[in-house]
Design an enzyme around this catalytic site. Structure first.
Site, PDB file in Angstrom:
ATOM      1  N   CYS A 140       0.807  -1.229   0.000  1.00 32.58           N
ATOM      2  CA  CYS A 140       0.000   0.000   0.000  1.00 32.58           C
ATOM      3  C   CYS A 140       0.834   1.271   0.000  1.00 32.58           C
ATOM      4  O   CYS A 140       0.280   2.367   0.019  1.00 32.58           O
ATOM      5  CB  CYS A 140      -0.933   0.013   1.212  1.00 32.58           C
ATOM      6  SG  CYS A 140      -0.099   0.405   2.762  1.00 32.58           S
TER       7      CYS A 140
ATOM      8  N   CYS B  78      -2.759  -1.317   5.650  1.00 29.46           N
ATOM      9  CA  CYS B  78      -3.359  -2.401   4.861  1.00 29.46           C
ATOM     10  C   CYS B  78      -3.280  -3.753   5.556  1.00 29.46           C
ATOM     11  O   CYS B  78      -3.687  -4.756   4.975  1.00 29.46           O
ATOM     12  CB  CYS B  78      -2.699  -2.483   3.495  1.00 29.46           C
ATOM     13  SG  CYS B  78      -1.077  -3.270   3.513  1.00 29.46           S
TER      14      CYS B  78
ATOM     15  N   CYS C 230      12.439  -7.308  12.811  1.00 32.58           N
ATOM     16  CA  CYS C 230      12.983  -8.285  11.874  1.00 32.58           C
ATOM     17  C   CYS C 230      11.995  -8.429  10.708  1.00 32.58           C
ATOM     18  O   CYS C 230      10.935  -9.033  10.863  1.00 32.58           O
ATOM     19  CB  CYS C 230      13.166  -9.612  12.607  1.00 32.58           C
ATOM     20  SG  CYS C 230      13.903 -10.898  11.605  1.00 32.58           S
TER      21      CYS C 230
HETATM   22 ZN   LIG Z   1       0.539  -1.610   3.779  1.00 30.00          ZN
END
Ligand SMILES: [Zn+2]
Length: 213
Positions: free
Chosen positions: A125, A174, A194
């Protein structure tokens, strides 16, 4: 919505619901490296997230320019897509990681050894999630950061898969799975985000005209 199995859940007939709440281990011989999950797995929790996602809500994130400049905090609609739409947008490996919480093999990604100046956006996104300013060499084979570019831009969720309790890191906008955060990172935060290279899109500071240094 994030899992093909979910299509069954969204149909009027919900009989398959309990069947799909299973854990699928696609084994790997290298799974036990210091608690780092190299296994490929499917996460039942995505089903819950997906069913809750039928009503898009607004989220708060901070916008950043490609040169890394903090622009402003905004309330913005969540990005909600069906599994089919994500599959169309993303290469299959990227879909598996970001929408099904898979993990890329260590030292296999694009960014674990990248030291260039720039920012990292969510591959799904474009939300800015990390900056090269907080990236460090963790030796794990995954791009590692001691903090997100803005606290608002990622969120964490408890992940009890693989017989471990870990904190999953997701994109606020998102809900993409980005990776996990551990408490063995360097100063100043002591945290180690990570990440999967495949979940990120690096935007070099030079390309966008910013001074590198
Ligand atoms: Zn996203």
């Amino acid at each position: 919505m994030f899992d093909s199995d979910l299509d069954r859940l969204t149909s009027p007939n919900l009989e398959g619901a309990t069947d799909v709440r299973r854990r699928v281990f696609l084994g790997s011989a290298v799974a036990a490296l210091g608690g780092l999950a190299l296994w490929q797995w499917k996460k039942p929790a995505v089903l819950e997230a997906a069913s809750a996602a039928s009503e898009p809500k607004d989220v708060t994130i901070v916008l950043f320019s490609d040169s890394g400049q903090r622009l402003k905090q905004v309330r913005i609609a969540q990005v909600i897509k069906t599994a089919a739409e994500w599959r169309k947008q993303l290469p299959s490996g990227v879909f598996d990681i970001t929408r099904n919480a898979d993990t890329e093999i260590a030292f296999s990604g694009k960014y674990w050894n990248l030291h260039d100046k720039g920012l990292y956006r969510c591959i799904c996104c474009d939300n800015a999630v990390f900056s090269s300013d907080t990236k460090f060499d963790s030796g794990t084979g995954w791009p590692s950061f001691y903090q997100p570019i803005a606290a608002q831009n990622v969120r964490t969720e408890t992940d009890r898969s693989l017989l471990m309790t870990r904190n999953e890191v997701l994109c606020t906008r998102c809900d993409a799975h980005l990776g996990h955060v551990f408490d063995d990172g360097p100063a100043p935060t002591g945290l180690r985000y990570c990440m999967n290279s495949a979940a990120l899109n690096f935007v070099a500071a030079e390309k966008s005209g910013a001074k590198s240094g």
